[in-house]
Every structure is written in structure tokens, then in C-alpha cells.
Design a protein around this motif. Structure first.
Motif, PDB file in Angstrom:
ATOM      1  N   ARG A 173       0.842  -1.193   0.000  1.00 30.71           N
ATOM      2  CA  ARG A 173       0.000   0.000   0.000  1.00 30.71           C
ATOM      3  C   ARG A 173       0.880   1.246   0.000  1.00 30.71           C
ATOM      4  NH1 ARG A 173      -2.428  -0.331   4.696  1.00 30.71           N
ATOM      5  NH2 ARG A 173      -1.204   1.319   5.643  1.00 30.71           N
ATOM      6  N   LEU A 174       0.692   2.110  -1.002  1.00 30.97           N
ATOM      7  CA  LEU A 174       1.454   3.354  -1.089  1.00 30.97           C
ATOM      8  C   LEU A 174       0.801   4.477  -0.294  1.00 30.97           C
ATOM      9  CD1 LEU A 174       2.251   3.348  -4.918  1.00 30.97           C
ATOM     10  CD2 LEU A 174       3.594   2.344  -3.047  1.00 30.97           C
ATOM     11  N   PHE A 175      -0.521   4.486  -0.297  1.00 29.71           N
ATOM     12  CA  PHE A 175      -1.237   5.563   0.383  1.00 29.71           C
ATOM     13  C   PHE A 175      -2.654   5.094   0.666  1.00 29.71           C
ATOM     14  CE2 PHE A 175      -4.114   9.237   0.222  1.00 29.71           C
ATOM     15  CZ  PHE A 175      -3.567  10.027   1.221  1.00 29.71           C
ATOM     16  N   ALA A 176      -3.211   5.583   1.774  1.00 27.18           N
ATOM     17  CA  ALA A 176      -4.596   5.270   2.112  1.00 27.18           C
ATOM     18  C   ALA A 176      -5.168   6.415   2.925  1.00 27.18           C
ATOM     19  CB  ALA A 176      -4.690   3.964   2.898  1.00 27.18           C
ATOM     20  N   ALA A 177      -6.488   6.586   2.845  1.00 27.18           N
ATOM     21  CA  ALA A 177      -7.164   7.626   3.611  1.00 27.18           C
ATOM     22  C   ALA A 177      -8.609   7.230   3.799  1.00 27.18           C
ATOM     23  CB  ALA A 177      -7.090   8.980   2.899  1.00 27.18           C
ATOM     24  N   SER A 178      -9.142   7.527   4.979  1.00 28.41           N
ATOM     25  CA  SER A 178     -10.549   7.255   5.214  1.00 28.41           C
ATOM     26  C   SER A 178     -11.435   8.234   4.439  1.00 28.41           C
ATOM     27  CB  SER A 178     -10.863   7.336   6.708  1.00 28.41           C
ATOM     28  OG  SER A 178     -10.533   8.624   7.213  1.00 28.41           O
ATOM     29  N   ARG A 179     -10.906   9.436   4.177  1.00 37.94           N
ATOM     30  CA  ARG A 179     -11.650  10.434   3.407  1.00 37.94           C
ATOM     31  C   ARG A 179     -10.656  11.356   2.715  1.00 37.94           C
ATOM     32  NH1 ARG A 179     -16.714  11.722   1.125  1.00 37.94           N
ATOM     33  NH2 ARG A 179     -16.923  13.989   1.017  1.00 37.94           N
ATOM     34  N   ALA A 180     -10.868  11.617   1.449  1.00 38.27           N
ATOM     35  CA  ALA A 180     -10.018  12.526   0.689  1.00 38.27           C
ATOM     36  C   ALA A 180     -10.894  13.379  -0.216  1.00 38.27           C
ATOM     37  CB  ALA A 180      -8.995  11.756  -0.141  1.00 38.27           C
ATOM     38  N   GLU A 181     -10.607  14.679  -0.260  1.00 38.94           N
ATOM     39  CA  GLU A 181     -11.365  15.611  -1.089  1.00 38.94           C
ATOM     40  C   GLU A 181     -10.418  16.551  -1.813  1.00 38.94           C
ATOM     41  OE1 GLU A 181     -14.478  17.762   0.812  1.00 38.94           O
ATOM     42  OE2 GLU A 181     -15.170  16.053   2.005  1.00 38.94           O
ATOM     43  N   LEU A 182     -10.769  16.870  -3.060  1.00 37.94           N
ATOM     44  CA  LEU A 182     -10.025  17.842  -3.853  1.00 37.94           C
ATOM     45  C   LEU A 182     -11.027  18.745  -4.555  1.00 37.94           C
ATOM     46  CD1 LEU A 182      -7.426  18.966  -5.178  1.00 37.94           C
ATOM     47  CD2 LEU A 182      -7.749  17.236  -6.981  1.00 37.94           C
ATOM     48  N   HIS A 183     -10.840  20.052  -4.408  1.00 36.69           N
ATOM     49  CA  HIS A 183     -11.714  21.037  -5.040  1.00 36.69           C
ATOM     50  C   HIS A 183     -10.854  22.009  -5.836  1.00 36.69           C
ATOM     51  CE1 HIS A 183     -14.968  19.675  -2.342  1.00 36.69           C
ATOM     52  NE2 HIS A 183     -14.026  19.655  -1.413  1.00 36.69           N
ATOM     53  N   VAL A 184     -11.174  22.187  -7.116  1.00 34.19           N
ATOM     54  CA  VAL A 184     -10.436  23.092  -7.986  1.00 34.19           C
ATOM     55  C   VAL A 184     -11.447  23.946  -8.741  1.00 34.19           C
ATOM     56  CG1 VAL A 184      -8.776  23.297  -9.869  1.00 34.19           C
ATOM     57  CG2 VAL A 184      -8.590  21.393  -8.265  1.00 34.19           C
ATOM     58  N   ARG A 185     -11.203  25.246  -8.790  1.00 35.08           N
ATOM     59  CA  ARG A 185     -12.081  26.127  -9.549  1.00 35.08           C
ATOM     60  C   ARG A 185     -11.268  27.234 -10.191  1.00 35.08           C
ATOM     61  NH1 ARG A 185     -15.296  29.817  -4.981  1.00 35.08           N
ATOM     62  NH2 ARG A 185     -13.442  30.920  -4.216  1.00 35.08           N
ATOM     63  N   HIS A 186     -11.740  27.668 -11.351  1.00 35.29           N
ATOM     64  CA  HIS A 186     -11.127  28.813 -12.010  1.00 35.29           C
ATOM     65  C   HIS A 186     -11.591  30.078 -11.310  1.00 35.29           C
ATOM     66  CE1 HIS A 186     -11.223  32.075 -15.139  1.00 35.29           C
ATOM     67  NE2 HIS A 186      -9.952  31.739 -15.129  1.00 35.29           N
ATOM     68  N   ARG A 187     -10.641  30.909 -10.896  1.00 36.18           N
ATOM     69  CA  ARG A 187     -11.003  32.128 -10.180  1.00 36.18           C
ATOM     70  C   ARG A 187     -11.669  33.109 -11.132  1.00 36.18           C
ATOM     71  NH1 ARG A 187      -7.389  35.309  -5.817  1.00 36.18           N
ATOM     72  NH2 ARG A 187      -8.130  33.518  -4.619  1.00 36.18           N
ATOM     73  N   ALA A 188     -12.904  33.473 -10.820  1.00 34.37           N
ATOM     74  CA  ALA A 188     -13.678  34.381 -11.671  1.00 34.37           C
ATOM     75  C   ALA A 188     -12.986  35.729 -11.765  1.00 34.37           C
ATOM     76  CB  ALA A 188     -15.095  34.546 -11.108  1.00 34.37           C
ATOM     77  N   GLY A 189     -12.966  36.274 -12.981  1.00 34.43           N
ATOM     78  CA  GLY A 189     -12.378  37.588 -13.197  1.00 34.43           C
ATOM     79  C   GLY A 189     -10.887  37.580 -13.406  1.00 34.43           C
ATOM     80  N   GLU A 190     -10.239  36.417 -13.237  1.00 33.39           N
ATOM     81  CA  GLU A 190      -8.804  36.321 -13.428  1.00 33.39           C
ATOM     82  C   GLU A 190      -8.507  35.688 -14.782  1.00 33.39           C
ATOM     83  OE1 GLU A 190      -6.551  37.481 -11.443  1.00 33.39           O
ATOM     84  OE2 GLU A 190      -7.754  37.982  -9.678  1.00 33.39           O
ATOM     85  N   ALA A 191      -7.254  35.811 -15.203  1.00 29.93           N
ATOM     86  CA  ALA A 191      -6.845  35.227 -16.476  1.00 29.93           C
ATOM     87  C   ALA A 191      -6.937  33.712 -16.417  1.00 29.93           C
ATOM     88  CB  ALA A 191      -5.411  35.657 -16.805  1.00 29.93           C
ATOM     89  N   ALA A 192      -7.083  33.119 -17.600  1.00 30.22           N
ATOM     90  CA  ALA A 192      -7.110  31.659 -17.681  1.00 30.22           C
ATOM     91  C   ALA A 192      -5.826  31.102 -17.075  1.00 30.22           C
ATOM     92  CB  ALA A 192      -7.251  31.217 -19.131  1.00 30.22           C
ATOM     93  N   THR A 194      -5.590  30.625 -13.685  1.00 31.38           N
ATOM     94  CA  THR A 194      -5.567  30.977 -12.267  1.00 31.38           C
ATOM     95  C   THR A 194      -6.585  30.111 -11.554  1.00 31.38           C
ATOM     96  OG1 THR A 194      -4.922  33.262 -12.731  1.00 31.38           O
ATOM     97  CG2 THR A 194      -5.878  32.808 -10.575  1.00 31.38           C
ATOM     98  N   LEU A 195      -6.103  29.256 -10.666  1.00 36.99           N
ATOM     99  CA  LEU A 195      -6.956  28.257 -10.035  1.00 36.99           C
ATOM    100  C   LEU A 195      -6.888  28.372  -8.516  1.00 36.99           C
ATOM    101  CD1 LEU A 195      -5.987  25.095 -12.152  1.00 36.99           C
ATOM    102  CD2 LEU A 195      -7.878  26.684 -12.561  1.00 36.99           C
ATOM    103  N   ASP A 196      -8.052  28.220  -7.887  1.00 39.31           N
ATOM    104  CA  ASP A 196      -8.133  28.047  -6.437  1.00 39.31           C
ATOM    105  C   ASP A 196      -8.178  26.549  -6.158  1.00 39.31           C
ATOM    106  OD1 ASP A 196      -8.163  30.762  -5.801  1.00 39.31           O
ATOM    107  OD2 ASP A 196     -10.323  30.890  -6.097  1.00 39.31           O
TER     108      ASP A 196
END
Length: 366
Positions: A173-192, A194-196
């Protein structure tokens, strides 16, 4: 001849029977039938358009180096949503390595009134194979959901959440987690580009950096996890992100550096055993591909944190013994009322320093 008594009301004349209006009953029923027929026609037309859009999306993905396939594809969900069921989905990446990912089943859903928001579930397990070397990674999970919102064929934000996730290779096993979340969004009003980015992991365990390697498990991460586990979270804004096409990591870093990309790390936090590590800063790459910027790190109860990370197989055992010396090297501070040590790192012109104390040189990252 006698006159009628004035107190007696006149007898009303016989009235004609009321005319029935059957159209008053038939009209609503007819309108309902027309509405149902119209909705059905519109839904099937939209479903056909959706199928065409999927084909167009697959073609665009192929141009970016990602080739998607389904053993079979079905669109349903009538009457109030659209459902896409893809059995045995695969995606292969062109370029170095020739990686191919395979899953058991994908089920995507979008509501008729909000077709730009798609929620998908993926069936475990997934295998990732490198054709050049034959290397194979296997991922298992109890639940994996992906939520995406797009507009005009462009993805604006995406969220990925997994329960009881584990990643194994060759029985380890390389990695394990009971819960994992990833959120990515393009920041409005910024140039292409630019990600949060927000990342959260609960109950994380690692690959077995200690003497005893972590065994693989087919029952999910929760069954395979050791007694100690670590939580982590991260929030950052990344600028200058290159297009998401298939390319080697070195090329992606080069494009990011050429675009003047930076990572504004608002918060990174690792907790375990009652200890905590916090980090923030601003980092990028200079013209010679070396780290450039600053990184502020604070550590509270380092001994407890490093011991927990070692028990979770995220650090080697000897790292816990270094905690007292490391705390002495930092600047005294407090975190949540507890004594802590601060480490203000700076990276400039190929040199790394801790405060005003130079620590050495650092070379190009690629």
C-alpha cells in the motif's frame, strides 16, 4: 274572476336544462397530453444533443492527449434528468510513459434544468498501467464521486471526494485515507490558468517507510490503516497553470515557469498525535528553474506529530528522534496557545535560508 294574492310569489316559468360543455373537461386533459408529448420530444432531442456533445468532448480530449473509451455507452434518465452509463471506461495518455487507466463503471447524472452541473460516481477498482515499464498501480475505494460545472465546453470547477481510498503497487500500500477531497475552480475575473485549490485528507497513512511495509488490502483503506493516522488540509491559489493536456511533468513545470506562475499558499496544515504543522507562503521558479519565494512553517508538539506520522508510515522511525533538535533550531512562538517553533524559509538566487541563517544552495527542479 279573482285576483291572485299579492303575498303569493308567482310560479317561475319552467327553465331549459343547462347545456353541458364537454370541452371544459377535455381541454385540460388535451393540454396535459400535449405537454407530455412536447416534453418527451424535447427530452429525446436534448438527449441526442447530449450524445453529440459527448462525442465532441471525447474528440477534444483526444486532441489534448487523453483518449476515452467505453465498452458500452447508454443515455437514460427520462423524464427529469440525463444519465450516462459507461461500462469499463478507459483513458489512455499519449506521450512519455503511455499510461492507461481502467475502471469498472462510470455513472454520470445531470438534471434537465441544470445540464451544466454533472455528478458522476465511479466503481472500484481502478488500475493505472504504464506501457513502457509495465508498472501497475491499483486504487480501491468505497465511494468515489466527481462533481463538475462547466460552461461553453469549458470546465469551471470540479470536486472529487473519495471514502476509504487506497493506492497499492505490487502488494504494498502506497497511500490510504478514510476520506479525501479535492476542489479546484477557475477564479472568476482572473486570467485563464488561475486556479483556487483546496485539498483535505482524513486518516491518512503511507507507503511503509519503516521496516515493516504496509500490506495491501482489498477491503478498503479503513481496514488496512494502522492505529495512528494523520489529517491534512491545504488551500492555495496557483497562477499560470498551463493547459490540461497530456505532457511530461518537466514540460508542465517549464510552461508554468515561463508563464510566471506562482503558488500562493494560504494554509497547509498537518495534524496527528496532538501535534500540528502549519505552513504558508508564496513560491515560484526563477529563470534558472530554482525555487523562488518564501515559506513560513510553524510546528507545535513536534515529537507527538512526528511520532504519529512515523506510526502512520508517512515518515521513517528515526525522524521522530529529530524533533527535539528541530524545535531548538526554530524561533519560539505559539500556535493555539501551545509552545511552537517557527521556521521562516526563503529561497532566492539558488540559495535557501532560515531567517538570516544561510542553509545552502538549491539547484534546478527539472
Amino acid at each position: 274572476m279573482s285576483l291572485p294574492d299579492a303575498s303569493t310569489p308567482p310560479t317561475p316559468a319552467a327553465t331549459a336544462p343547462a347545456k353541458r360543455r364537454p370541452w371544459l373537461v377535455a381541454l385540460p386533459a388535451g393540454l396535459l397530453i400535449l405537454l407530455c408529448v412536447g416534453w418527451s420530444v424535447a427530452w429525446y432531442y436534448a438527449a441526442g444533443r447530449a450524445s453529440s456533445e459527448i462525442d465532441a468532448w471525447i474528440a477534444r480530449e483526444a486532441q489534448e492527449g487523453r483518449n476515452w473509451k467505453c465498452a458500452s455507452r447508454e443515455i437514460g434518465g427520462f423524464p427529469f434528468r440525463f444519465e450516462l452509463i459507461c461500462t469499463e471506461p478507459t483513458v489512455s495518455f499519449t506521450g512519455a510513459g503511455q499510461w492507461t487507466a481502467r475502471l469498472g463503471r462510470a455513472h454520470a447524472v445531470a438534471q434537465v434544468w441544470n445540464p451544466n452541473h454533472i455528478i458522476a460516481e465511479f466503481q472500484s477498482p481502478s488500475t493505472l498501467t504504464e506501457a513502457a515499464s509495465g508498472r501497475e498501480l491499483t486504487a480501491n475505494w468505497k465511494l468515489l464521486q466527481v462533481s463538475g460545472v462547466g460552461n461553453d465546453g469549458k470546465l469551471e470547477r470540479v470536486s472529487i471526494a473519495a471514502d476509504d481510498y487506497s493506492l497499492t503497487e505490487g502488494g504494498t500500500r502506497l497511500f490510504a485515507a478514510s476520506r479525501a477531497e479535492l476542489h479546484v475552480r477557475h477564479r472568476a475575473g482572473e486570467a485563464a490558468g488561475t486556479l483556487d485549490v483546496a485539498l483535505g485528507v482524513n486518516g491518512a497513512t503511507g507507503m511503509g517507510l519503516n521496516a515493516a511495509a504496509a500490506p495491501a488490502s482489498t477491503g478498503g483503506a479503513a481496514q488496512a490503516a494502522p492505529a495512528a493516522a494523520v489529517d491534512a488540509e491545504l488551500e492555495a491559489t496557483v497562477t499560470g497553470v498551463p493547459p490540461f493536456r497530456s505532457m511530461p511533468p518537466e514540460e508542465r513545470l517549464a510552461l508554468w515557469q515561463q508563464a510566471g506562475g506562482r503558488v500562493n499558499l494560504m494554509q497547509a496544515r498537518i495534524t496527528g498525535g496532538g501535534g500540528a504543522l502549519n505552513a504558508s507562503g508564496d513560491l515560484g521558479l526563477d529563470a534558472l528553474r530554482r525555487p523562488d519565494g518564501k515559506l513560513d512553517v510553524t510546528v507545535a508538539k513536534a515529537q507527538a506529530l512526528f511520532t504519529a506520522m512515523a506510526a502512520a508510515r508517512l515518515l521513517p522511525d528515526f525522524a521522530a528522534n529529530l524533533a527535539p533538535a528541530m524545535m531548538m533550531a526554530g524561533l519560539p512562538t505559539t500556535v493555539d496557545g501551545a509552545n511552537a517553533a517557527a521556521f521562516p524559509f526563503s529561497f532566492r538566487d539558488g540559495r535557501v535560508a532560515l531567517g538570516v541563517l544561510p542553509l545552502g544552495k538549491i539547484g534546478p527542479l527539472y
